[in-house]
Scaffold this motif. Structure first.
Motif, mmCIF file in Angstrom:
data_model
loop_
_atom_site.group_PDB
_atom_site.id
_atom_site.type_symbol
_atom_site.label_atom_id
_atom_site.label_comp_id
_atom_site.label_asym_id
_atom_site.label_seq_id
_atom_site.Cartn_x
_atom_site.Cartn_y
_atom_site.Cartn_z
ATOM 1 N N LEU A 1 0.825 -1.207 0.000
ATOM 2 C CA LEU A 1 0.000 0.000 0.000
ATOM 3 C C LEU A 1 0.861 1.260 0.000
ATOM 4 C CD1 LEU A 1 -2.729 -1.088 2.574
ATOM 5 C CD2 LEU A 1 -3.124 -0.588 0.146
ATOM 6 N N LEU A 2 1.893 1.263 0.844
ATOM 7 C CA LEU A 2 2.763 2.431 0.929
ATOM 8 C C LEU A 2 3.549 2.629 -0.362
ATOM 9 C CD1 LEU A 2 3.998 1.912 4.589
ATOM 10 C CD2 LEU A 2 2.552 3.786 3.772
ATOM 11 N N PHE A 3 4.013 1.518 -0.969
ATOM 12 C CA PHE A 3 4.751 1.642 -2.227
ATOM 13 C C PHE A 3 3.855 2.215 -3.322
ATOM 14 C CE2 PHE A 3 5.880 0.019 -6.420
ATOM 15 C CZ PHE A 3 7.160 0.546 -6.535
ATOM 16 N N ILE B 1 13.949 3.935 -3.323
ATOM 17 C CA ILE B 1 13.727 4.240 -1.909
ATOM 18 C C ILE B 1 13.315 2.973 -1.163
ATOM 19 C CG2 ILE B 1 12.280 5.517 -0.294
ATOM 20 C CD1 ILE B 1 12.127 7.761 -2.364
ATOM 21 N N GLU B 2 12.415 2.195 -1.756
ATOM 22 C CA GLU B 2 11.958 0.971 -1.095
ATOM 23 C C GLU B 2 13.102 -0.019 -0.888
ATOM 24 O OE1 GLU B 2 8.192 -2.062 -1.558
ATOM 25 O OE2 GLU B 2 9.486 -1.745 -3.291
ATOM 26 N N THR C 1 5.607 13.938 0.570
ATOM 27 C CA THR C 1 4.672 12.877 0.974
ATOM 28 C C THR C 1 5.033 11.571 0.285
ATOM 29 O OG1 THR C 1 2.913 14.512 1.248
ATOM 30 C CG2 THR C 1 2.252 12.206 1.093
ATOM 31 N N GLY C 2 5.368 11.647 -1.009
ATOM 32 C CA GLY C 2 5.761 10.449 -1.738
ATOM 33 C C GLY C 2 7.016 9.818 -1.161
ATOM 34 N N VAL C 3 7.996 10.647 -0.794
ATOM 35 C CA VAL C 3 9.235 10.135 -0.192
ATOM 36 C C VAL C 3 8.932 9.449 1.131
ATOM 37 C CG1 VAL C 3 11.460 10.781 0.804
ATOM 38 C CG2 VAL C 3 10.704 11.825 -1.343
ATOM 39 N N LEU C 4 8.067 10.052 1.947
ATOM 40 C CA LEU C 4 7.724 9.456 3.240
ATOM 41 C C LEU C 4 6.999 8.122 3.047
ATOM 42 C CD1 LEU C 4 6.591 12.615 5.235
ATOM 43 C CD2 LEU C 4 8.737 11.337 5.470
#
Length: 335
Positions: free
Chosen positions: A98-100, A115-116, A158-161
């Motif tokens: 979900l976060l990805f 990032i992931e 927000t996307g980075v977080l």
């Protein structure tokens, strides 16, 4: 349903390609699916698309494990603690996906993947127990800085977080997959944990997905679920029979680059020269961490000893008992 007891001669045979080629094809298919999935975000939302992917993948695996699942759970003398661990793993998998998806909706796909990847890379560096290996993590962090270009003010914080949250979930997934992989055949552990992941993701994704769902979108999501992860699982299973896990982890570190190319070709996301350099740094860091992890463990285990969607060896999703390493850990890839 393909039973684990089916003779190898009855199993579909893949072309006798090298392990490296199979891994590269699997990675290409995986990130092709990721790029195609982003096209459904406007209609189904990132959370809705992710929930549907999880639901279809869980359904396919339950159909494959079907009659044998309860029998295996009984024969393994599964305890409440085991079921709790599988449930926790499914919850982490849902969070990771979900976060990805939320990160990929706000960032270039290659950047979100890079990032992931910090999550399993950090676990690999920590496993090496050598301070010098922290350099690989620092190199990857530098690459991510180049990818996100925070000085430009154009990157979504927000996307980075969201991406960092996904990396944390992936790190927890890598840590948690060892226990589940040591207690159950991988396909059965994967079926349970993915079912849990679909249930956990439902409150977030189901309302939006069901509101925008059409027969065309249903067919597209079902196809993407087959494209990622089922076919890559089969390919990676074959590859792991032909190559060491360090080599596998090294090739898997190419994922940010492959994802960037897939995004360029399929959804017209063009990296800047600075972002291309950042991708290169993350890839080099992943390769270095894979080899550092192998040296620390004294064998061929590599960066992504648990580099996939639900805690298990890719082979198990289709063929039954998978090869295990010394600690019984699977080698899967998160969906």
């Amino acid at each position: 349903m393909i039973d684990a007891r089916t003779s190898s001669s009855a199993r579909p045979q893949l072309p006798q390609m090298s392990g490296a080629v199979l891994v590269l094809v699997a990675i290409a298919l995986l990130h092709t699916g990721s790029a195609l999935a982003t096209k459904l975000f406007p209609a189904l939302t990132p959370g809705g698309t992710t929930w549907l992917r999880l639901s279809f993948a869980a359904l396919f695996l339950l159909l494959l494990t079907g009659r044998s699942l309860l029998r295996v759970l009984r024969e393994a003398r599964t305890t409440r603690a085991d079921l709790l661990n599988m449930a926790l793993l499914g919850t982490v998998s849902a969070g990771m996906m979900l976060l990805f998806s939320e990160a990929a909706a706000r960032l270039p796909l290659g950047t979100a993947v890079a990032i992931e990847l910090l999550g399993p890379l950090a676990v690999a560096v920590a496993s090496s127990r050598r301070v010098l290996e922290l350099g690989w993590l620092a190199l990857a962090a530098g690459g991510v800085l180049l990818l996100t270009e925070p000085w430009s003010g154009s990157t979504s914080l927000t996307g980075v977080l969201f991406g960092l949250g996904s990396a944390l979930c992936w790190a927890l997934y890598v840590i948690g997959t060892a226990h589940v992989g040591s207690r159950l055949p991988a396909r059965h552990g994967l079926a349970v944990s993915l079912s849990v992941a679909a249930l956990v993701a439902a409150p977030v994704g189901a309302p939006a997905a069901l509101a925008g769902l059409t027969w065309e979108y249903t067919a597209a999501i079902a196809g993407i679920a087959v494209l990622m992860p089922l076919i890559p699982f089969v390919l990676e299973m074959q590859a792991l029979q032909r190559m060491g896990k360090t080599a596998y982890g090294t090739l898997a570190a190419l994922e940010p680059a492959v994802s960037t190319v897939a995004a360029l070709v399929l959804i017209s996301q063009s990296p800047t020269p600075v972002q291309a350099l950042g991708t290169l740094l993350v890839v080099l860091a992943g390769v270095g961490a894979a080899r550092a992890d192998a040296r620390a463990r004294g064998g061929e285990r590599g960066l992504v000893a648990a580099h996939s969607p639900a805690a298990v060896q890719p082979e198990s999703a289709v063929h039954g008992p998978e090869p295990r390493d010394a600690e019984g850990e699977g080698c899967g890839r998160p969906l």
